[in-house]
Scaffold this motif. Structure first.
Motif, PDB file in Angstrom:
ATOM      1  N   LEU A 141      -1.625  13.451  -0.955  1.00 24.61           N
ATOM      2  CA  LEU A 141      -2.758  12.299  -0.801  1.00 24.61           C
ATOM      3  C   LEU A 141      -2.148  11.082  -0.292  1.00 24.61           C
ATOM      4  O   LEU A 141      -1.229  10.525  -1.215  1.00 24.61           O
ATOM      5  N   VAL A 142      -2.318  10.555   0.871  1.00 24.40           N
ATOM      6  CA  VAL A 142      -1.854   9.144   1.074  1.00 24.40           C
ATOM      7  C   VAL A 142      -2.828   8.487   0.904  1.00 24.40           C
ATOM      8  O   VAL A 142      -4.060   8.764   0.831  1.00 24.40           O
ATOM      9  N   PRO A 143      -2.475   7.201   1.021  1.00 28.88           N
ATOM     10  CA  PRO A 143      -3.510   5.967   0.415  1.00 28.88           C
ATOM     11  C   PRO A 143      -4.278   5.636   1.687  1.00 28.88           C
ATOM     12  O   PRO A 143      -4.001   5.786   2.812  1.00 28.88           O
ATOM     13  N   MET A 144      -5.769   5.762   1.399  1.00 31.23           N
ATOM     14  CA  MET A 144      -6.648   5.710   2.553  1.00 31.23           C
ATOM     15  C   MET A 144      -7.478   4.229   2.323  1.00 31.23           C
ATOM     16  O   MET A 144      -7.503   3.714   1.209  1.00 31.23           O
ATOM     17  N   ALA A 145      -8.311   3.977   3.160  1.00 36.16           N
ATOM     18  CA  ALA A 145      -8.713   2.474   3.074  1.00 36.16           C
ATOM     19  C   ALA A 145      -9.812   2.369   1.692  1.00 36.16           C
ATOM     20  O   ALA A 145      -9.872   1.091   1.179  1.00 36.16           O
ATOM     21  N   GLY A 146     -10.455   3.320   1.565  1.00 35.88           N
ATOM     22  CA  GLY A 146     -11.336   3.275   0.404  1.00 35.88           C
ATOM     23  C   GLY A 146     -11.183   2.963  -0.773  1.00 35.88           C
ATOM     24  O   GLY A 146     -11.723   2.153  -1.492  1.00 35.88           O
ATOM     25  N   GLU A 147      -9.745   3.372  -1.163  1.00 38.60           N
ATOM     26  CA  GLU A 147      -9.376   2.969  -2.599  1.00 38.60           C
ATOM     27  C   GLU A 147      -8.498   1.861  -2.651  1.00 38.60           C
ATOM     28  O   GLU A 147      -7.781   1.633  -3.579  1.00 38.60           O
ATOM     29  N   MET A 148      -7.935   1.369  -1.565  1.00 46.18           N
ATOM     30  CA  MET A 148      -6.939   0.248  -1.549  1.00 46.18           C
ATOM     31  C   MET A 148      -7.583  -1.166  -1.800  1.00 46.18           C
ATOM     32  O   MET A 148      -8.647  -1.429  -1.308  1.00 46.18           O
ATOM     33  N   PRO A 149      -6.977  -1.962  -2.624  1.00 44.19           N
ATOM     34  CA  PRO A 149      -7.531  -3.123  -2.624  1.00 44.19           C
ATOM     35  C   PRO A 149      -7.183  -4.262  -1.580  1.00 44.19           C
ATOM     36  O   PRO A 149      -6.273  -4.398  -0.650  1.00 44.19           O
TER      37      PRO A 149
ATOM     38  N   LEU B  25      -0.121   5.977  -7.408  1.00 46.78           N
ATOM     39  CA  LEU B  25      -1.412   6.653  -7.692  1.00 46.78           C
ATOM     40  C   LEU B  25      -1.595   8.201  -7.082  1.00 46.78           C
ATOM     41  O   LEU B  25      -2.265   9.234  -7.664  1.00 46.78           O
ATOM     42  N   PHE B  26      -1.035   8.307  -5.868  1.00 53.03           N
ATOM     43  CA  PHE B  26      -1.458   9.321  -5.046  1.00 53.03           C
ATOM     44  C   PHE B  26      -0.369  10.485  -4.632  1.00 53.03           C
ATOM     45  O   PHE B  26      -0.545  11.863  -4.779  1.00 53.03           O
ATOM     46  N   GLU B  27       0.693   9.986  -4.010  1.00 57.87           N
ATOM     47  CA  GLU B  27       1.652  10.877  -3.337  1.00 57.87           C
ATOM     48  C   GLU B  27       2.697  11.360  -4.394  1.00 57.87           C
ATOM     49  O   GLU B  27       2.971  11.073  -4.999  1.00 57.87           O
TER      50      GLU B  27
ATOM     51  N   VAL C  57       0.692  -1.247   0.066  1.00 57.95           N
ATOM     52  CA  VAL C  57       0.005   0.019   0.047  1.00 57.95           C
ATOM     53  C   VAL C  57       1.002   1.356   0.175  1.00 57.95           C
ATOM     54  O   VAL C  57       0.321   2.393  -0.797  1.00 57.95           O
ATOM     55  N   GLN C  58       2.032   1.375   0.754  1.00 54.38           N
ATOM     56  CA  GLN C  58       3.014   2.419   0.502  1.00 54.38           C
ATOM     57  C   GLN C  58       3.359   2.442  -0.807  1.00 54.38           C
ATOM     58  O   GLN C  58       3.370   3.774  -1.392  1.00 54.38           O
TER      59      GLN C  58
END
Lengths: 282, 790, 157
Positions: B717-725, B696-698, B689-690
């Protein structure tokens, strides 16, 4: 990142709140505080006083009377989400509110606070534009009704006078022929969108009428797109033409998330998707 | 002695997913993070930081600020320099690496937006912030050097005049014969790869409390950090103290990932300030200053080339890399290591001997960069795997097939990579096959086809990778840095028969304490619940490196295992004496000395300890029991224990909006013998996820004046739960023979390959459009620009 | 300074606070309840999530004076009462925390969802936790732990 010093006042009535607001020109109102607290912690805002209106019962409540849905300014987003009256009479809001931030913010953030803050990226200003709402303010000389069209005047700016307080939002109740649509493009759930559209109107057969397209995150304030909307009305409706007209209605800005050109392109995608979902001929 | 391997021992905890000790504490809000710490007479310090990327300090006026309520002291760089000497972040084995002296607080010049300039000490953070608004610093702005290509140009104004130019380090490598290989190729493909600048965003920002005890002449440093002994050495050195005058404690650490393994000027200032004032000083970075003062990482642009024959044979790799590291090479690990790793790692998973590389490491006026989780790996992996996909596309070969044909065969070991890196034993081919089993590729292809017919564009991407773990002294020690590559463990049987282990590795949530407990319990033969682990305190642990570079389990774990075996031998000697038995006829199982053959209990450890500690008079006069044993370990045969693995991503690209939705992610990795498989899986998932955040975001975004323009969590933008698989993890196990436990590292595998397979999946999804994107983060705007919709 | 009185984890608390002090600083510094953490102080990370009058809030976006007369519950209180014991155990079993800094906020946000009853989908769990940042776990294990707890509670009904 600690807030600067300020004094705190908690008036026990709306009239007192208005008096305090008049007496302290550098004061700020706090309702849910979900935008204000962040800006205080960041020292982006340095008010002399905070006037806490969060407990004023006069600003609470959701009611329906004579074809008008009244939403008290202190209605919290969580209450908006759960309200059967709002779901029945302004279903656009029920749909939109899920996109506002996160549960822990929706529990505090208020309807009126979001409108008075007039963040161009916020969902609710665009919704009240689309719903042709009237905003009710109270000042030293009494109540004043301001149409949503007139309310949002610029970047974080509204038609409220410095000593006026937004007390309620009046929305014409949805009719059986009412249609609505809401979509936004946000990078992550709960984020401010890159572009968003709240739409409401009426449908007869496959034709639209009284369509209002409320845009957010496009330009410096929540904005209606009347020319694009006009192109979607009646039997001559054309999505292609509406899409073109957006260039005249909107002034998309550049920011960290997207250029103005990308925003315009995304706005056209959203327009297509929202109108298509309304199942009308265009 | 048993001939069973540690894994097979009847009471082994190695290879078992047991719960980590101490978790209940953290779930109940009873953690003890440095940011929680409050000591009597403690002051809070706030640093006024440079608003400019490059400027001269003309004057500093603190007179108004000193009158503010609660203010105790205000210290400028010039004053602090009398108490803390400057440092230069170079390593001698990185030939030619240069940097300039760096002070704890800027003296005369500021070199990046966010560099600390003035320290304001007050009773509360709020009061210190109030006062910092009244400190007036007059600056004379200097044109900043921001963009790295122009910074590297001959004739560019050097940031540090004494250094002559802005090239901190350059390395070239030429292996095999790239030109001949190119000539013999059917296709040569060139592609530029762009990697955004990232930062760690540990949820607990950097946090330190330093406390100088004038009576003891001793400095206690409470610092959320990965390498306490390194900190001890450096604080002592620059404050002119003996190392034994400095004690470093890490406590619970709220995330680290490499962010908390460096020397930060503001933290050094806190140590010096504590000594100057003779009272505890606390600094807990706020989120805004974290973004401009925590180290950044990546920020590379590479021109890559690959050659391929029509039969699928990859003929060569070539890269020309450039990276901007800010105004200083960070002390003491230096900021040249990431680029060096990129050169070392690129193409290393393929049996391709022809490889040419250049990297240039460039000074600029941005926040300094340094080692952050998976140093260099995501860059090397993205370039390698991106080029391999392009090669496959050029010859019309399936992306799995080209990997099968070119990945180093599993029976080829030991062998070396084209950059000279040495591999003991890897499992690329087995990992690939395992991955294919896990993901059911035919079903995915069918889904992809079906979606495409609906105008929905889904893509599948692969990325094979190698990971450097268990580094020996070749990383830092040989370059002159006093960063230990060996670790130690002391195992003690206490008077109740319970066990305490002190280890020099540290814990930031990976599960260091758990794996130390597991290997020790296994080595000794005691129940896990009887083992207590002490970490993160230079007064109370053996000397060692700490936890970084995926070394905790493989090096620290082995030390604990050896110490446990040593104590076991001592215990059995004592048991033999008490029982008048041959020690080799005895074993320790489940906390008791037992008969080695039939497992019959002979003596509980509690009874053995009672005799040793309280009734030694009953033992022979010439027998002294030793119920505490210490061992140290460092790998000797290989400079690093390489691991390997492969990842795959399935995702959907909205070609109208440029939005990417991650549908599923798979990883197969081989970290040798997993000590705790659940912890390995969770290291992998967190690492993935890092890497997905980076994909995608950082991105740390800068304007042309060197101002970071998204230095807050709403805009970075850090990865949050909603977008991670959901992430499925599988394993191949190829233990290292360097150690008894056979463990390699697992901390960075996820991050190494995640962005690469996402980029490859995006390009697979966009294949119908003939679009190739080799830039991360893959923002909607990047995707749309590539699709020319804008 | 303003006098406030409120109930924190079942205990009556009276204090005198500066208006600018937010709820988390009040809890951490005045009451030494350090379970709620400061991760960003601008309402993005969720590390400071606490319960205020039964609803979850960002503690950094509420002033202590605004909590006057309210009921505040922190992870310490929810632990002592046993309300989230099963969820905490699920987090431990599933290793759904690494550094643990997000965990108090993550648990309180999760319990907010679980209180509604039923077994939420993985997507619903992810959505409800979408305002709580975890740098360590990658979220998968957290979703597993919340899902397992929901199933266990449903089965026990």
């Amino acid at each position: 990142m600690k807030a600067p010093a300020f004094d705190y006042l908690r008036p026990s009535s709306l009239d007192d709140a208005i008096k305090l607001l008049g007496a302290h020109p550098d004061a700020k109102l706090i309702a849910g505080g979900q935008s204000l607290l962040a800006s205080l912690n960041l020292r982006l805002s340095q008010p002399s006083h905070l006037i806490d209106i969060g407990r004023l019962a006069e600003l609470r409540g959701i009611s329906v009377n004579g074809g008008v849905l009244r939403i008290g300014a202190l209605t919290r987003h969580a209450e908006t989400m759960a309200s059967p009256e709002i779901a029945a009479h302004a279903p656009l809001l029920t749909q939109a509110i899920h996109h506002v931030a996160h549960a822990a913010i929706r529990s505090r953030g208020t309807f009126g606070g979001s409108l008075a803050n007039a963040d161009p990226a916020a969902e609710l200003p665009a919704c009240v534009l689309a719903l042709n709402a009237t905003l009710v303010a109270r000042g030293p000389s009494g109540e004043r009704r301001i149409t949503a069209d007139d309310f949002f005047t610029g970047l974080f700016e509204t038609a409220l006078a410095p000593d006026e307080i937004l007390i309620a939002i009046d929305i014409p109740v949805a009719t059986p022929d009412g249609v609505h649509g809401f979509q936004e493009l946000a990078r992550r759930s709960g984020d401010y969108a890159i572009v968003g559209l709240a739409a409401a109107g009426k449908r007869s057969g496959t034709h639209l009428s009284e369509l209002r397209l409320g845009w957010f995150s496009v330009g410096t304030k929540a904005t209606l797109a009347p020319k694009a909307a006009a192109a979607l009305i009646g039997p001559a409706a054309s999505l292609a033409r509406a899409s073109e007209m957006l260039a005249e209605d909107l002034e998309p800005h550049d920011d960290l998330q997207a250029s103005g050109a990308t925003r315009m392109s995304l706005a056209r995608v959203l327009l297509k998707r929202v109108i298509t979902a309304m199942e009308v001929a265009a | 002695m048993s001939t069973l391997s540690p894994v097979d021992l009847p009471n082994s905890y190695i290879g078992r997913s047991v719960a980590r000790p101490g978790l209940a504490r953290l779930t109940q809000g009873r953690g003890e993070y440095v940011s929680d710490l409050a000591l009597p007479r403690m002051l809070q310090v706030v640093f006024l930081r440079s608003p400019y990327a490059h400027a001269e300090i003309v004057a500093i006026d603190t007179s108004d600020a000193l009158k503010m309520p609660g203010v105790v002291r205000i210290v400028t760089g010039r004053e602090l320099a009398e108490h803390c000497t400057p440092w230069v972040g170079v390593l001698t084995h990185l030939k030619g690496l240069k940097s300039a002296p760096q002070h704890a607080l800027a003296v005369d010049h500021v070199q990046w937006q966010g560099e600390p300039v003035v320290a304001i000490l007050a009773r509360s953070r709020a009061e210190a912030e109030d006062a910092s608004d009244r400190v007036y610093v007059e600056y004379r702005e200097i044109d900043p050097v921001v963009e790295m290509f122009s910074a590297a140009e001959p004739g560019a104004t050097p940031i540090h005049a004494d250094l002559g130019d802005n090239i901190a380090f350059e390395r070239r490598l030429d292996a095999g014969d790239v030109d001949a290989a190119a000539a013999a190729s059917d296709h040569v493909i060139s592609q530029r790869f762009v990697f955004g600048r990232h930062t760690g965003v540990t949820l607990e920002a950097r946090s330190i409390v330093a406390d100088w005890n004038r009576a003891e002449q001793r400095l206690t440093v409470h610092l959320g950090n990965q390498a306490p002994h390194m900190i001890q050495n450096i604080v002592a050195k620059h404050l002119a103290l003996e190392e034994q005058q400095v004690r470093v404690l890490t406590h619970d650490v709220g995330g680290s990932f490499g962010i908390k393994v460096h020397i930060y000027p503001d933290e050094m200032a806190v140590c010096a300030l504590a000594r100057m004032l003779g009272r505890p000083v606390k600094f807990f970075a706020d989120r805004l200053e974290s973004f401009v003062s925590d180290i950044h990482a990546r920020d590379h642009v590479l021109d890559g080339r690959i050659g391929v024959k029509n039969d699928g044979t990859i003929t060569f790799f070539e890269i020309d890399d450039i990276t901007g590291i800010g105004p200083f090479s960070v002390y003491p690990r230096t900021s040249a290591v990431e680029a060096n790793q990129v050169v070392n790692l690129t193409g290393g998973n393929y049996a391709v001997p022809n490889y040419r590389a250049r990297t240039r490491v460039v000074f600029q006026n941005k926040t300094p960069t340094c080692q952050y989780r998976a140093v260099g790996h995501p860059i090397a992996c993205s370039v390698t795997e991106g080029l391999v996909d392009l090669a496959a596309r050029a010859i019309g070969m399936d992306v799995v097939e080209i990997r099968r044909r070119n990945l180093v065969p599993d029976d080829a070991y030991p062998c070396s990579g084209p950059s000279g890196i040495r591999f003991e034993a890897l499992s690329h081919q087995a990992s690939l096959e395992k991955l294919l089993q896990m993901m059911d590729l035919p079903a995915l292809h069918a889904d992809q086809e079906e979606a495409r017919r609906r105008g929905v564009h889904r893509g599948i991407g692969f990325a094979s990778f190698i990971e450097i773990t268990n580094p020996g002294p070749a990383f830092y020690g040989v370059g002159g840095a006093k960063i230990s590559s060996q670790d130690g463990a002391t195992v003690k049987l206490d008077a109740s028969g319970a066990v305490t282990v002190q280890s020099s590795i540290s814990e930031q949530g990976q599960g260091s304490a758990a794996i130390i407990a597991q290997v020790t319990a296994t080595a000794l033969g005691v129940p896990l619940a009887r083992v207590r682990v002490i970490l993160g305190d230079t007064d109370n642990t053996p000397y060692g490196g700490g936890t970084w570079a995926s070394r905790g389990a493989g090096i620290g774990g082995e030390a604990a295992f050896q110490a446990g075996r040593a104590l076991r031998d001592n215990i059995l000697k004592l048991a033999g004496t008490i029982l008048q038995a041959d020690p080799t006829s005895l074993d320790i199982r489940a906390g008791s000395v037992v008969d080695e053959v039939d497992g019959r209990e002979r003596l509980p450890l509690s009874e053995l300890a009672r005799i040793a500690y309280f009734r030694p008079d009953t033992l022979p006069a010439d027998f002294q029991s030793e119920l505490m044993a210490t061992r140290h370990f460092v790998p000797r045969e290989y400079g690093f224990a390489f691991t390997n693995g492969i990842q795959a991503s399935y995702l959907e690209v909205d070609t109208e909006t440029g939005f990417i939705r991650l549908l599923k992610h798979w990883v197969v990795e081989d970290c040798g013998q997993p000590i705790n498989p659940q912890l390995v899986d969770e290291q992998v998932r967190g690492g993935v996820v890092q890497g997905l955040g980076a994909a995608l975001f950082e991105q740390c975004r800068y304007d042309d004046q060197g101002q970071m323009i998204n230095a807050n969590m709403a805009d970075y933008l850090v990865p949050m739960a909603g977008e991670m698989p959901d992430i499925e993890v599988g394993h191949i196990i190829t233990p290292t023979k360097e150690s008894a436990i056979g463990a390699k590292g697992a901390g960075e595998a996820g991050t190494a390959g995640a962005a690469a397979c996402v980029a490859n999946a995006v390009n697979d999804a966009l294949a119908p459009f003939g679009v190739v994107i080799t830039e991360i983060p893959l923002t909607p705007e990047v995707v749309l620009n590539a699709l020319r919709h804008v | 300074m303003i006098d406030i009185s409120l109930t924190v984890n079942g205990e009556r608390v009276s204090a005198c606070v500066l208006p600018r002090t937010h709820l988390v600083d009040f809890l951490r510094e005045e009451l030494c309840l350090t379970g709620a953490h400061l991760g960003c102080e601008h309402g993005v990370c969720g590390a400071c999530t606490v319960r205020l009058d039964g609803e979850i809030v960002r503690g950094c976006l509420v002033l202590a004076v605004q909590a006057d007369g309210s009921v505040v519950e922190t992870v310490e209180g929810l632990s002592d009462s046993g309300e989230i014991a099963d969820l905490q155990q699920a987090f431990i079993d599933r290793n759904a925390l690494q550094c643990g800094f997000c965990t108090p906020g993550m648990l309180i946000a999760s319990q907010d969802l679980l209180k509604a009853g039923g077994v939420p989908s993985r997507e619903e769990i992810r959505e409800h936790l979408s305002g709580n940042y975890c740098r360590c776990t990658g979220y998968h294990a957290i979703v597993d732990a919340v899902e397992a707890t929901a199933k266990a509670r449903e089965a026990a009904r």
